[in-house]
Write a protein that holds these residues in place. Sequence first.
Motif, PDB file in Angstrom:
ATOM      1  N   ASP A 131       0.834  -1.204   0.000  1.00 36.67           N
ATOM      2  CA  ASP A 131       0.000   0.000   0.000  1.00 36.67           C
ATOM      3  C   ASP A 131       0.867   1.251   0.000  1.00 36.67           C
ATOM      4  O   ASP A 131       0.645   2.185  -0.784  1.00 36.67           O
ATOM      5  CB  ASP A 131      -0.911  -0.020   1.225  1.00 36.67           C
ATOM      6  CG  ASP A 131      -1.841   1.176   1.288  1.00 36.67           C
ATOM      7  OD1 ASP A 131      -2.685   1.316   0.380  1.00 36.67           O
ATOM      8  OD2 ASP A 131      -1.726   1.979   2.240  1.00 36.67           O
ATOM      9  N   PHE A 132       1.860   1.283   0.869  1.00 37.25           N
ATOM     10  CA  PHE A 132       2.750   2.440   0.974  1.00 37.25           C
ATOM     11  C   PHE A 132       3.509   2.662  -0.337  1.00 37.25           C
ATOM     12  O   PHE A 132       3.635   3.793  -0.821  1.00 37.25           O
ATOM     13  CB  PHE A 132       3.728   2.250   2.129  1.00 37.25           C
ATOM     14  CG  PHE A 132       4.674   3.393   2.324  1.00 37.25           C
ATOM     15  CD1 PHE A 132       4.286   4.515   3.045  1.00 37.25           C
ATOM     16  CD2 PHE A 132       5.956   3.355   1.788  1.00 37.25           C
ATOM     17  CE1 PHE A 132       5.160   5.587   3.224  1.00 37.25           C
ATOM     18  CE2 PHE A 132       6.833   4.411   1.958  1.00 37.25           C
ATOM     19  CZ  PHE A 132       6.435   5.538   2.680  1.00 37.25           C
ATOM     20  N   ALA A 133       4.031   1.573  -0.897  1.00 39.70           N
ATOM     21  CA  ALA A 133       4.811   1.688  -2.134  1.00 39.70           C
ATOM     22  C   ALA A 133       3.960   2.211  -3.291  1.00 39.70           C
ATOM     23  O   ALA A 133       4.391   3.093  -4.043  1.00 39.70           O
ATOM     24  CB  ALA A 133       5.412   0.327  -2.491  1.00 39.70           C
ATOM     25  N   LEU A 134       2.743   1.706  -3.421  1.00 39.08           N
ATOM     26  CA  LEU A 134       1.871   2.137  -4.511  1.00 39.08           C
ATOM     27  C   LEU A 134       1.417   3.589  -4.336  1.00 39.08           C
ATOM     28  O   LEU A 134       1.276   4.322  -5.312  1.00 39.08           O
ATOM     29  CB  LEU A 134       0.650   1.214  -4.601  1.00 39.08           C
ATOM     30  CG  LEU A 134       0.931  -0.194  -5.139  1.00 39.08           C
ATOM     31  CD1 LEU A 134      -0.273  -1.095  -4.912  1.00 39.08           C
ATOM     32  CD2 LEU A 134       1.295  -0.153  -6.620  1.00 39.08           C
ATOM     33  N   LYS A 135       1.202   3.995  -3.101  1.00 39.06           N
ATOM     34  CA  LYS A 135       0.756   5.365  -2.849  1.00 39.06           C
ATOM     35  C   LYS A 135       1.865   6.396  -3.022  1.00 39.06           C
ATOM     36  O   LYS A 135       1.588   7.564  -3.295  1.00 39.06           O
ATOM     37  CB  LYS A 135       0.176   5.481  -1.441  1.00 39.06           C
ATOM     38  CG  LYS A 135      -1.208   4.878  -1.290  1.00 39.06           C
ATOM     39  CD  LYS A 135      -1.735   5.032   0.118  1.00 39.06           C
ATOM     40  CE  LYS A 135      -3.169   4.500   0.223  1.00 39.06           C
ATOM     41  NZ  LYS A 135      -3.672   4.548   1.619  1.00 39.06           N
ATOM     42  N   ASN A 136       3.112   5.965  -2.859  1.00 43.14           N
ATOM     43  CA  ASN A 136       4.217   6.927  -2.847  1.00 43.14           C
ATOM     44  C   ASN A 136       5.142   6.836  -4.060  1.00 43.14           C
ATOM     45  O   ASN A 136       6.107   7.602  -4.146  1.00 43.14           O
ATOM     46  CB  ASN A 136       5.029   6.752  -1.568  1.00 43.14           C
ATOM     47  CG  ASN A 136       4.272   7.215  -0.338  1.00 43.14           C
ATOM     48  OD1 ASN A 136       4.233   8.404  -0.027  1.00 43.14           O
ATOM     49  ND2 ASN A 136       3.636   6.286   0.356  1.00 43.14           N
ATOM     50  N   THR A 137       4.862   5.945  -4.972  1.00 39.55           N
ATOM     51  CA  THR A 137       5.700   5.844  -6.156  1.00 39.55           C
ATOM     52  C   THR A 137       5.411   6.969  -7.156  1.00 39.55           C
ATOM     53  O   THR A 137       4.286   7.481  -7.230  1.00 39.55           O
ATOM     54  CB  THR A 137       5.505   4.483  -6.853  1.00 39.55           C
ATOM     55  OG1 THR A 137       6.430   4.383  -7.952  1.00 39.55           O
ATOM     56  CG2 THR A 137       4.088   4.329  -7.397  1.00 39.55           C
ATOM     57  N   ALA A 138       6.418   7.313  -7.915  1.00 45.12           N
ATOM     58  CA  ALA A 138       6.246   8.291  -8.993  1.00 45.12           C
ATOM     59  C   ALA A 138       5.875   7.604 -10.303  1.00 45.12           C
ATOM     60  O   ALA A 138       5.511   8.266 -11.280  1.00 45.12           O
ATOM     61  CB  ALA A 138       7.534   9.094  -9.178  1.00 45.12           C
ATOM     62  N   HIS A 139       5.925   6.286 -10.324  1.00 40.78           N
ATOM     63  CA  HIS A 139       5.598   5.535 -11.535  1.00 40.78           C
ATOM     64  C   HIS A 139       4.086   5.599 -11.808  1.00 40.78           C
ATOM     65  O   HIS A 139       3.281   5.593 -10.876  1.00 40.78           O
ATOM     66  CB  HIS A 139       6.033   4.079 -11.390  1.00 40.78           C
ATOM     67  CG  HIS A 139       7.523   3.902 -11.409  1.00 40.78           C
ATOM     68  ND1 HIS A 139       8.205   3.420 -12.497  1.00 40.78           N
ATOM     69  CD2 HIS A 139       8.473   4.151 -10.458  1.00 40.78           C
ATOM     70  CE1 HIS A 139       9.501   3.367 -12.223  1.00 40.78           C
ATOM     71  NE2 HIS A 139       9.686   3.813 -10.991  1.00 40.78           N
ATOM     72  N   GLU A 191      10.521   1.992  -6.756  1.00 39.57           N
ATOM     73  CA  GLU A 191      11.525   2.971  -6.285  1.00 39.57           C
ATOM     74  C   GLU A 191      11.005   3.819  -5.126  1.00 39.57           C
ATOM     75  O   GLU A 191      11.002   5.053  -5.168  1.00 39.57           O
ATOM     76  CB  GLU A 191      11.976   3.858  -7.449  1.00 39.57           C
ATOM     77  CG  GLU A 191      12.643   3.077  -8.570  1.00 39.57           C
ATOM     78  CD  GLU A 191      13.104   3.960  -9.710  1.00 39.57           C
ATOM     79  OE1 GLU A 191      14.330   4.161  -9.841  1.00 39.57           O
ATOM     80  OE2 GLU A 191      12.238   4.459 -10.465  1.00 39.57           O
ATOM     81  N   VAL A 192      10.572   3.131  -4.091  1.00 40.41           N
ATOM     82  CA  VAL A 192      10.059   3.800  -2.894  1.00 40.41           C
ATOM     83  C   VAL A 192      10.919   3.399  -1.698  1.00 40.41           C
ATOM     84  O   VAL A 192      11.208   2.219  -1.504  1.00 40.41           O
ATOM     85  CB  VAL A 192       8.580   3.419  -2.635  1.00 40.41           C
ATOM     86  CG1 VAL A 192       8.087   4.017  -1.321  1.00 40.41           C
ATOM     87  CG2 VAL A 192       7.701   3.901  -3.781  1.00 40.41           C
ATOM     88  N   ASP A 193      11.308   4.385  -0.888  1.00 40.51           N
ATOM     89  CA  ASP A 193      12.126   4.142   0.292  1.00 40.51           C
ATOM     90  C   ASP A 193      11.225   3.763   1.471  1.00 40.51           C
ATOM     91  O   ASP A 193      10.366   4.544   1.884  1.00 40.51           O
ATOM     92  CB  ASP A 193      12.922   5.410   0.626  1.00 40.51           C
ATOM     93  CG  ASP A 193      13.832   5.223   1.831  1.00 40.51           C
ATOM     94  OD1 ASP A 193      13.955   4.075   2.323  1.00 40.51           O
ATOM     95  OD2 ASP A 193      14.415   6.227   2.296  1.00 40.51           O
ATOM     96  N   ILE A 194      11.413   2.568   2.023  1.00 40.35           N
ATOM     97  CA  ILE A 194      10.596   2.122   3.152  1.00 40.35           C
ATOM     98  C   ILE A 194      11.420   1.953   4.430  1.00 40.35           C
ATOM     99  O   ILE A 194      10.952   1.364   5.404  1.00 40.35           O
ATOM    100  CB  ILE A 194       9.879   0.797   2.813  1.00 40.35           C
ATOM    101  CG1 ILE A 194      10.910  -0.313   2.575  1.00 40.35           C
ATOM    102  CG2 ILE A 194       8.935   0.945   1.635  1.00 40.35           C
ATOM    103  CD1 ILE A 194      10.296  -1.706   2.516  1.00 40.35           C
ATOM    104  N   ASP A 195      12.634   2.499   4.436  1.00 41.18           N
ATOM    105  CA  ASP A 195      13.547   2.290   5.557  1.00 41.18           C
ATOM    106  C   ASP A 195      12.975   2.767   6.889  1.00 41.18           C
ATOM    107  O   ASP A 195      13.256   2.166   7.929  1.00 41.18           O
ATOM    108  CB  ASP A 195      14.885   2.994   5.299  1.00 41.18           C
ATOM    109  CG  ASP A 195      15.719   2.266   4.244  1.00 41.18           C
ATOM    110  OD1 ASP A 195      15.385   1.102   3.944  1.00 41.18           O
ATOM    111  OD2 ASP A 195      16.677   2.864   3.722  1.00 41.18           O
ATOM    112  N   ASN A 196      12.209   3.838   6.902  1.00 35.36           N
ATOM    113  CA  ASN A 196      11.687   4.395   8.159  1.00 35.36           C
ATOM    114  C   ASN A 196      10.267   3.945   8.477  1.00 35.36           C
ATOM    115  O   ASN A 196       9.627   4.493   9.377  1.00 35.36           O
ATOM    116  CB  ASN A 196      11.739   5.929   8.105  1.00 35.36           C
ATOM    117  CG  ASN A 196      13.154   6.453   8.032  1.00 35.36           C
ATOM    118  OD1 ASN A 196      14.048   5.918   8.693  1.00 35.36           O
ATOM    119  ND2 ASN A 196      13.369   7.479   7.224  1.00 35.36           N
TER     120      ASN A 196
END
Length: 266
Positions: A131-139, A191-196
């Motif tokens: 969910d986070f990756a899809l919401k925050n990607t620029a793709h 290309e989403v940063d999930i480190d935090n």
Amino acid sequence: MKSLILKGFELLNLFPLFNKYTANTATVFMLHSVNTTGDEGGCEISSERLRGFFEYLRRKDYRVISLAEYIAAIKNRESTYKAVVFTVDDGYRNFYRSYYPIFLEYDYPATIFVTTDFVEKRIFLWWDKLDFALKNTAHKSLDLTAEGLGNLDLNENGARITALKKIIGHCKSIPDPDRRKLIDELVNKLEVDIDNQPQGKYEPLRWEEIEEMRQHKIDFYPHTKTHPILSRLSYDEKVSEVGESKRFLEEKLSSSLDVFSYPNGK
């Protein structure tokens, strides 16, 4: 049609006709995370909707009991007429922030099933990671033709929600190692940063909050270590997921825990 029929029963006050058939049952509300978008569905509702439920239950003289009380009543063949139980899966912190004050106000119990590696901040729950990756990607698209899902549109929020549902459904149908590998590949591809993460709505409960709630009618039981698709695991992996989460939570809470919530029970 079903909703209209139920509404008619309510308006005509016909539900009491079924009382003798429901004397030994209870209604169980299964919640997960607090809904803050206004687009309610599934196991997520807003705190305002929850308060509305509680007002209705109080007005109609329903008994809100704990899951442990309900289990004891079943074993002892006691009546559970007009009994209601609330369970909450996973262990999101937004329960403490939004739901718990309402449970406290009405003096109602609830049972939370904890994914232990999640509350220990060892993992980002896999569907939330997607969910986070899809919401925050620029793709603007995601090619999953190799997975049989085609080229998924990510141009606007509705399309991303649709893509998320398709990917989650697919993940539930494949072996667990393949699911974990696919999710990692998708996060890299998007290309989403999930480190935090997890933060915000994805954040887990804190142990001091769990201890506080335990003093006010909120019970806690295990819900596996990492919330995998259990049916896709080997026998030994199942034993580890279920047994280790139980042992860890029992040690953490200094209590014997004999209830377990099976994730993705299919």
